[in-house]
Design an enzyme around this catalytic site. Structure first.
Site, PDB file in Angstrom:
ATOM      1  NE  ARG A 309      -3.639  -2.328   2.505  1.00  0.00           N
ATOM      2  CZ  ARG A 309      -4.461  -2.616   3.495  1.00  0.00           C
ATOM      3  NH1 ARG A 309      -4.578  -1.767   4.507  1.00  0.00           N
ATOM      4  NH2 ARG A 309      -5.163  -3.721   3.488  1.00  0.00           N
ATOM      5  CB  SER A 409      -8.120  -2.542   3.430  1.00  0.00           C
ATOM      6  OG  SER A 409      -9.049  -3.025   4.381  1.00  0.00           O
ATOM      7  CG  HIS A 410      -8.881   0.222   6.940  1.00  0.00           C
ATOM      8  ND1 HIS A 410      -8.180  -0.933   6.679  1.00  0.00           N
ATOM      9  CD2 HIS A 410      -8.149   0.907   7.837  1.00  0.00           C
ATOM     10  CE1 HIS A 410      -7.071  -0.938   7.413  1.00  0.00           C
ATOM     11  NE2 HIS A 410      -7.029   0.167   8.117  1.00  0.00           N
ATOM     12  CG  ASP A 592     -13.284  -2.608   4.808  1.00  0.00           C
ATOM     13  OD1 ASP A 592     -14.145  -3.371   4.335  1.00  0.00           O
ATOM     14  OD2 ASP A 592     -12.071  -2.929   4.908  1.00  0.00           O
ATOM     15  CG  ASP A 594     -11.069  -4.673   1.365  1.00  0.00           C
ATOM     16  OD1 ASP A 594     -11.433  -4.060   2.377  1.00  0.00           O
ATOM     17  OD2 ASP A 594     -10.291  -5.636   1.410  1.00  0.00           O
ATOM     18  CG  ASP A 596     -11.547  -6.920   4.432  1.00  0.00           C
ATOM     19  OD1 ASP A 596     -11.876  -5.735   4.635  1.00  0.00           O
ATOM     20  OD2 ASP A 596     -10.351  -7.299   4.429  1.00  0.00           O
ATOM     21  NE  ARG A 597      -9.977  -3.733   7.801  1.00  0.00           N
ATOM     22  CZ  ARG A 597      -8.926  -3.600   8.597  1.00  0.00           C
ATOM     23  NH1 ARG A 597      -9.094  -3.172   9.843  1.00  0.00           N
ATOM     24  NH2 ARG A 597      -7.714  -3.868   8.169  1.00  0.00           N
ATOM     25  CB  THR A 661      -2.574  -8.304  13.563  1.00  0.00           C
ATOM     26  OG1 THR A 661      -2.956  -7.968  14.907  1.00  0.00           O
ATOM     27  CG2 THR A 661      -3.491  -7.594  12.590  1.00  0.00           C
ATOM     28  CD  GLU A 688      -7.259  -9.596  11.836  1.00  0.00           C
ATOM     29  OE1 GLU A 688      -6.239 -10.238  11.569  1.00  0.00           O
ATOM     30  OE2 GLU A 688      -7.653  -8.621  11.169  1.00  0.00           O
ATOM     31  CB  SER A 690      -8.690  -4.137  12.897  1.00  0.00           C
ATOM     32  OG  SER A 690      -8.391  -5.421  12.367  1.00  0.00           O
ATOM     33  CE  LYS A 701      -9.753  -7.743   7.575  1.00  0.00           C
ATOM     34  NZ  LYS A 701      -8.404  -8.326   7.510  1.00  0.00           N
TER      35      LYS A 701
END
Length: 874
Positions: A309, A409-410, A592, A594, A596-597, A661, A688, A690, A701
């Site tokens: 990233r 991601s986020h 988020d 992508d 996954d959260r 993590t 997790e 997060s 996730k």
């Protein structure tokens, strides 16, 4: 070898244990084995040393041969590097020097010991000088002289040494690509796990001469035979000059010579091929023609816990993305994955630069040998959807071998924000550390990348299929633009009872809102809740994906999901606010960038990720996926996640794991039995702190899964309630606390901190672990201070420096770690946890105030970072 035997003490140990004979051979000789008949012959002959030899053929004329020293009649070994230039023709004369050394050697250990002792601890072997380059892959790199000795040359040191002629079945070496092509072909058969010359060759193996400059490395041969190994069983001699591509449909017969003087690889005709063929002017690959582009390493391309990233501007620099992608393809192929078989999945969260990156990935994929792609429509695929596609998608012959996911991601998106790329493997799991380490190592040595510059741009805006053919008709590339939601939603429908969930959603006293935060999950939310569960579009919020997330920060927490948080009657601290009589939904969720959260909210009630995980585990049997498989077996949490789930796992007798993590650690546990032949831990739930939760249905996730899990729990609770009053999210959580106690928990994020100072702070805490252990701070006593180390129970791998821990005698915890997911700067995360078995109604910030102060003082956070004010509090 002899020096190693002496220096290690192994020679003396073997003699002491009574061993008399030693057999040794080259590891690349696939015909070598411990033959009892030869051992018997060696013992009966009472020779001190025996060399196995074969009769030389054209294939062997460059190898070392056996000779007799005229002065004393002693057998000696002559290697090509020991031969004077004027003697090369005589050296290669197979009628004069008839026998070559197979390097299958039999040695009397006692006689070897005598020679070594007599010469002061070594065996006097002739020195060989070989001209090499520092980088064997690059002939233009610095030339060096390699000094070596040959173990077979020891024959001249043993008085009375002997040799025996053995059949060619005892010699099947793979020293050059020519040897490898021969052994892979039908000229050899596998008999009792050993390669044996095909009887159809009439006792003589074909002579193979591949262009030594172009086929020096195995990778070049792999590219040349990507479409299969040609038949050689009826071939006498094959000479190839230039770059070619062969296939299993080609049959070389008799004496064959293939020439290609062009710079582009040309395809050898299929069918019977004999005589001489010049392919120079033949049609080539056309749009599928790869070009090698010179480049140089670019610093800082080490993937974090979820890929690489960086800022968009960094990715858009010349060769930045290309270097990383080539490094990844090289690592993928080195892992044994045949990327010409199956499909490569490509998609992402729709952030800025996704469309351009997808075209680059396709062009480089084709150049590296990928022949089938599945691309998410509009370039959109959530991270859990990618894992589902890999695991569930397509017929077996098209099954995906892996995927590139374009996401940060986020992290924020847009021209001045973050972009990211990660690779997922054949079981849908993120690339393991050994692969990401190899990718990074490749980025530090890269000299060129491959790309098909003439490959047409693919329209990814509409689902459909494209086929691009090579000009010579030898190859085709198939690209299928797929519905982004289909595979994932189909899988979710098999996991949950959608009719029960709809029954909850259709209640007049139940309402919900799902905030996709303009990330990739928007289309999935609409598909599930509007198209399948029949809800009005009003249940969706911010469900149109945008490349900058509409200027927001697509991170589902109380700080950044502020629109949803306000709708649910809370502020950024999770405290109730005055709604002025406005209705508040019964259930709120956020995703988020992508997908996954997840974040779960009730009416003016925030569910911490740690509590969410514990509640789902405690109620797993409400979900058909778990109930119909006999119930949950395994549970795991990341180390910083609170111990709330531990209490449930202990109560229900589930296997429990605390990992670093990173979802890849959960993946190993899920695959323990299937891939590692270990213990069975599935069905499995993990999470997790997060805001990541999931199960073994995929290897990532899954935010949408977590939302449906909560709705399943609510549906079950309300179906089985004795009252008509709605059982709420808050009711579920407080009932859980009443049974198990409450783990008061908070995470403070300090974003965009100076990385050097953040690391210095972590180093200080590491240096003080011994001093802090046993120390009293405020009302707390530190039972143990350490830097978390994880030994994987599945594959034995060790992960170090996973977070600083302060474990208190009363069970409270303080944890510090640096996040590996930030695109710039460093994110310092501070975790605070305190367990209360009965005091479950306190305000979390008040319950944790004393412990927070202790944490700030132990770390000297303000001294290093200049602030004690977090960017985000969870």
């Amino acid at each position: 070898m002899y020096a190693a035997l002496v220096g290690s003490g192994r020679l003396d140990a073997l003699l002491k244990e009574g061993f008399k004979y030693m057999f040794v051979s080259n590891s690349d000789n696939l015909g070598a084995s411990l033959d009892l008949e030869i051992l018997t012959y060696f013992a009966e002959k009472n020779a001190p040393f025996l060399m196995e030899c074969c009769e030389r053929t054209e294939n062997d004329k460059k190898g070392g041969h056996l000779a007799v020293r005229k002065s004393d009649g002693q057998l000696i070994l002559r290697e090509s590097a020991m031969c004077a230039e004027e003697d090369e023709d005589a050296f290669s004369d197979i009628s004069k020097h008839r026998f070559f050394n197979t390097n299958n050697l039999w040695v009397r250990l006692d006689k070897l010991k005598e020679i070594i002792d007599r010469n002061g601890g070594f065996i006097p072997l002739p020195m060989i000088k070989n001209k090499k380059t520092v980088d064997p892959k690059d002939d233009s790199s610095t030339p060096v002289l390699q000094l070596e000795t040959a173990m077979g040359a020891a024959i001249e040191c043993f008085e009375g040494a002997s040799a025996v002629v053995v059949p060619r079945t005892r010699f099947a070496p793979v020293k050059k690509c020519s040897d490898l092509l021969l052994l892979r072909s039908d000229a050899y058969l596998l008999v009792d796990h050993k390669p044996v010359l095909n009887p159809a060759c009439n006792g003589s193996a074909p002579v193979i001469n591949l262009d030594s400059k172009l086929y020096k490395l195995v990778g070049a041969l792999e590219e040349a035979t990507q479409d299969g190994i040609p038949s050689l069983v009826k071939c006498d001699k094959l000479t190839i000059k230039g770059l070619v591509r062969m296939s299993k449909k080609t049959k070389f017969v008799g004496d064959v010579k293939i020439v290609n003087s062009s710079a582009e690889s040309k395809f050898v005709p299929t069918g019977e091929v004999t005589g001489e063929h010049d392919l120079t002017s033949n049609a080539g690959l056309g749009k599928l023609k790869p070009t090698s582009v010179s480049t140089a390493p670019i610093a800082g391309q080490k993937p974090g816990t979820s890929g690489l990233r960086k800022k968009v501007a960094e990715f858009k620099k010349e060769n930045y993305l290309n270097n990383f992608v080539q490094a990844a393809f090289d690592a993928i192929k080195a892992s044994g994955t045949d990327i010409s078989k199956g499909s490569l999945v490509i998609g992402g969260d729709g952030r800025y630069f996704n469309p351009e990156a997808i075209q680059i990935l396709i062009q480089m994929g084709v150049a590296n040998g990928v022949r089938r792609f599945w691309i998410g429509q509009d370039g959109l695929l959530s991270t859990p959807a990618v894992s589902a596609i890999i695991r569930e998608g397509g017929p077996r012959w098209q099954k995906a071998f892996g995927a590139f996911i374009l996401t940060a991601s986020h992290n924020p998106g847009g021209p001045t924000e973050d972009f990211g790329i990660k690779y997922n493997c054949e079981h849908g799991e993120p690339a393991p550390e050994r692969m990401t380490d190899e990718i990074y190592a490749n980025t530090t040595t890269i000299k060129s990348y491959k790309i098909c510059k003439e490959f047409p741009s693919i329209d990814i805006g509409a689902a459909g299929h494209s086929k691009i053919m090579s000009d010579d008709g030898s190859a085709e590339v198939n690209i299928e633009v797929i519905d982004s939601t289909e595979a994932h939603v189909k899988l979710l429908k098999s996991i949950f009872d959608f009719s029960a969930i709809r029954g909850l959603l259709d209640r007049s006293d139940f309402s919900m809102v799902y905030d996709a935060m303009h990330g990739v999950n928007g289309p999935y939310v609409k598909k599930v809740f509007c198209d399948i569960l029949g809800q009005d579009l009003s249940v969706t919020l911010n469900c149109v994906p945008k490349d900058d997330f509409n200027g927001g920060h697509a991170d589902p927490n109380l700080t950044y999901a502020k629109e949803l948080v306000a709708v649910m009657g809370l502020n950024r601290k999770g405290e109730k606010i005055d709604m002025g009589g406005r209705p508040i939904p019964s259930f709120g969720a956020a995703a988020d960038g992508d997908g996954d959260r997840n974040m779960i909210l009730g009416t003016q009630f925030f569910v911490s990720p740690s509590d969410s995980l514990a509640v789902i585990v405690a109620n797993a049997d409400t979900i058909p996926f778990f109930r119909t498989q006999g119930g949950l077996k395994g549970v795991a949490r990341s180390m910083p996640t609170s111990g709330a789930v531990d209490l449930v796992a202990k109560d229900l007798n589930y296997s429990l794991f605390e990992t670093p993590t990173g979802w890849k650690y959960f993946g190993n546990l899920m695959d323990s039995k299937e891939l590692f032949d270990g213990a069975e831990y599935t069905p499995f739930i993990c999470g997790e702190e997060s805001f990541g939760t999931g199960s073994d249905h995929i290897r990532e996730k899954d935010g949408l899964w977590a939302v449906l899990a909560w709705l399943s729990i609510l549906a079950h609770a309300n179906t089985n309630s004795l009252s008509d009053t709605l059982v709420t999210v808050e009711d579920i959580v407080k009932a859980h606390w009443a049974k198990y106690g409450r783990n008061y928990y908070s995470r403070w994020d300090f974003e965009n901190m100076n990385a050097t100072k953040a690391n210095a702070m972590m180093d200080k805490m590491r240096a003080e672990t011994d001093a802090n252990t046993g120390k009293t701070v405020g009302k707390y006593s530190i039972e143990k201070s350490d830097d978390f180390v994880y030994v994987d129970p599945v594959d034995g791998s060790v992960a170090k420096k996973q977070g600083m821990r302060f474990l208190m005698t009363d069970g409270s915890r303080i944890i510090f770690r640096l996040s590996g997911t930030a695109g710039s700067g460093a994110t310092v995360r501070m975790y605070i946890e305190q367990y209360e078995p009965t005091k479950i109604d306190m305000v979390a910030s008040e319950a944790l105030a004393d412990l927070i102060r202790v944490a700030l003082d132990l770390s000297d956070l303000k001294g290093f970072l200049g602030t004690e004010e977090p960017t985000v509090i969870t």
